[in-house]
Write an enzyme that holds these catalytic residues in place. Structure first.
Site, short mmCIF file in Angstrom:
data_model
loop_
_atom_site.label_atom_id
_atom_site.label_comp_id
_atom_site.label_asym_id
_atom_site.label_seq_id
_atom_site.Cartn_x
_atom_site.Cartn_y
_atom_site.Cartn_z
N GLU A 1 -0.78 -1.93 5.17
CA GLU A 1 -0.01 -2.02 5.94
C GLU A 1 -0.29 -0.58 7.11
O GLU A 1 -0.25 -0.62 8.40
CB GLU A 1 1.43 -2.07 5.94
CG GLU A 1 2.32 -2.38 7.05
CD GLU A 1 2.71 -1.26 7.84
OE1 GLU A 1 2.85 -1.32 9.16
OE2 GLU A 1 2.83 -0.04 7.31
N ASP B 1 0.64 -1.30 -0.01
CA ASP B 1 0.02 0.27 0.00
C ASP B 1 0.95 1.31 0.04
O ASP B 1 2.01 1.35 0.50
CB ASP B 1 -0.98 -0.06 1.24
CG ASP B 1 -0.28 -0.05 2.51
OD1 ASP B 1 0.71 -1.04 2.86
OD2 ASP B 1 -0.78 0.63 3.56
ZN LIG Z 1 4.83 3.77 6.53
ZN LIG Z 2 6.17 1.12 5.88
#
Ligand SMILES: [Zn+2]
Ligand SMILES: [Zn+2]
Length: 391
Positions: free
Chosen positions: A138, A80
C-alpha cells in the site's frame, strides 16, 4: 466512553495481539510480504476458508462462502511495512534491520484475521460470501491495482477498508461520505540554465534564481487560482543545485507533491504548473523539464456504505462514531472504491495516556494502543451483520 467490544472478539484478544506482534517483529516491505502472506494463508486455511495466494504478486484472498445465497462483501487489510529503522523500546521490536511496521498495517492484518476467525464459526448462518483481502504494497506502487488486475473484486458488491489512526483518540471511529483522502500526484522538476562565474552573471542563466521564481509562482496556484472553498496543496519538498559559493549553478533539481480531493482539481493544478513553467522559461531563458506522475486517486466513500459504517461504529463506540474532515494523505483503497461501492474508515489508536498525534504514523517509534484492534474487529463484525449476511 461506552465501549462495546464484541464478546467473540474479546475472547480472542490475546490471539489477535499475538498475531499483530508476530507480524510487527517480522516486517516486510511492499511485494516482499512472503512470510506475512504465508502466515495469513495458513491461518485462513486453518479456519476452513478458501484461500488464493500470490494474488497481486504477494497478496492473499480468503473467501468464506455461506450456506445461503447473498451478496459478496469484501473486507480489506494491507500487509506492508516501511523502510524505517525502529527506535522504540518494545518487546516485539522489529527483527528486520531497517524495516518497520510504522503505519499499523500489522494491526490491520491482525484485525482482519480475528474477524475471519469469528465469522468462520458462523458459516452455517451466512448469506452470501465474505471476501478477506490481504493486499501487498500500500505504501508504494499501489498494491491494490495488482490485486484488482488479478480479479480480487470479481463478484464483490461492496468493500470496506480500515486504518488504525494515532491522530484520533482511542475509542473513536472516523469517516465521512464522499472524499475522505486526497489524490496524490508527484512532481519532478529539472531547471536547466547556463552556469558561469559567480562574479560575472552576464551571459549566464542562473538556475537557482529561476528556481526561486518558479517556487514562488507555484505557490500562487492554490492561493490565487483555486476556488477558496476547494482544498489543495502544492509542496516543493526537495531542492538541490549548485556546488560552489562563487559559481552560478547550471541546473537545479526539485521534487514535490500535489494533493487534491478530485481528479478535476488536481488536473487544474498540474495544468497550471505546466503553464507557469513555460512562462518562467520564457521570462528567464531557462529550460524547465517537468515530470508529473499521477499517484493514488482520491478515496471517495459511498454515502450509503458510510451510513452503514456509522450505525455499526455507533454500536461499538457510541458517540465515538464521528464524521471527520478529510485528510490530505493518500490511500490505494481509492482504486477499489472506484470499481465498487466502498467505505474507508479510521480507528482511533493513539497510545494510552498520550494526546492524539503525539506518536505519528511513519515515525521510527510508532506504536498504537492494541485495544484498538478489538474496536476495529468489533466494528467490522457489526458491519457484516447489518448487511444481513448473518442470520
Ligand atoms: Zn502509511
Ligand atoms: Zn497506512
Amino acid at each position: 466512553m461506552t465501549l462495546n467490544i464484541r464478546p467473540e472478539i474479546a475472547a480472542i484478544e490475546s490471539e489477535i495481539i499475538d498475531i499483530r506482534r508476530d507480524i510487527h517483529m517480522h516486517p516486510e516491505q511492499g511485494f516482499e510480504e512472503h512470510r506475512t502472506a504465508a502466515l495469513v494463508a495458513k491461518k485462513l486455511r486453518s479456519l476452513g476458508i478458501h484461500v488464493l495466494e500470490k494474488v497481486g504478486k504477494t497478496g492473499v484472498i480468503g473467501d468464506l462462502v455461506g450456506k445461503y445465497p447473498g451478496p459478496t462483501i469484501a473486507l480489506r487489510a494491507d500487509m506492508d511495512a516501511l523502510p524505517i529503522q525502529e527506535t522504540g523500546d518494545i518487546p516485539y521490536k522489529s527483527k528486520n534491520k531497517g524495516v518497520m511496521h510504522a503505519c499499523g498495517h500489522d494491526g490491520h492484518t491482525a484485525i482482519l484475521l480475528g474477524v475471519a476467525r469469528v465469522l468462520s464459526e458462523q458459516k452455517n448462518f451466512l448469506h452470501g460470501r465474505l471476501r478477506f483481502i490481504f493486499q501487498p504494497s500500500e505504501e508504494k506502487d499501489g498494491g491494490a491495482t495488482y490485486m484488482i488486475d488479478d480479479g480480487c473484486l470479481d463478484g464483490v458488491d461492496e468493500i470496506y477498508g480500515i486504518h488504525l489512526w494515532n491522530y484520533s483518540k482511542f475509542g473513536e471511529i472516523g469517516s465521512r461520505p464522499g472524499a475522505v483522502l486526497a489524490a496524490t500526484d508527484s512532481l519532478k522538476i529539472l531547471v536547466k540554465g547556463v552556469g558561469g562565474h559567480g562574479a560575472m552573471p552576464q551571459g549566464t542563466v542562473d538556475s537557482i534564481m529561476v528556481s526561486a521564481n518558479l517556487i514562488n509562482a507555484l505557490q500562487t496556484i492554490v492561493s490565487r487560482n483555486m476556488d477558496p472553498l476547494e482544498s489543495a496543496v502544492v509542496t516543493v519538498g526537495t531542492i538541490h543545485g549548485g556546488d560552489n559559493h562563487n559559481v552560478i549553478a547550471s541546473s537545479v533539481k526539485m521534487e514535490g507533491t500535489v494533493r487534491a480531493f478530485s481528479k478535476k482539481i488536481s488536473g487544474q493544478i498540474t495544468d497550471r504548473i505546466r503553464q507557469i513553467a513555460r512562462g518562467i522559461e520564457t521570462a528567464f531563458g531557462a529550460t524547465i523539464e517537468l515530470d508529473i506522475e499521477s499517484g493514488y486517486p482520491a478515496t471517495v466513500n459511498d454515502p450509503k456504505l458510510f451510513e452503514v459504517l456509522m450505525k455499526a461504529a455507533g454500536k461499538v463506540v457510541g458517540d465515538g462514531a464521528r464524521i471527520i474532515t478529510p485528510f490530505m494523505g493518500g490511500e490505494d483503497f481509492a482504486y477499489y472504491a472506484q470499481k465498487v461501492p466502498g467505505c474507508f474508515f479510521f480507528i482511533g489508536s493513539s497510545p494510552k495516556g498520550l494526546p492524539p498525534g503525539t506518536v505519528p504514523h511513519h515515525c521510527s517509534h510508532f506504536d498504537f494502543d492494541e485495544k484498538a484492534l478489538l474496536v476495529g474487529a468489533s466494528v467490522l463484525l457489526e458491519l457484516v451483520e447489518i448487511r444481513s449476511v448473518i442470520s
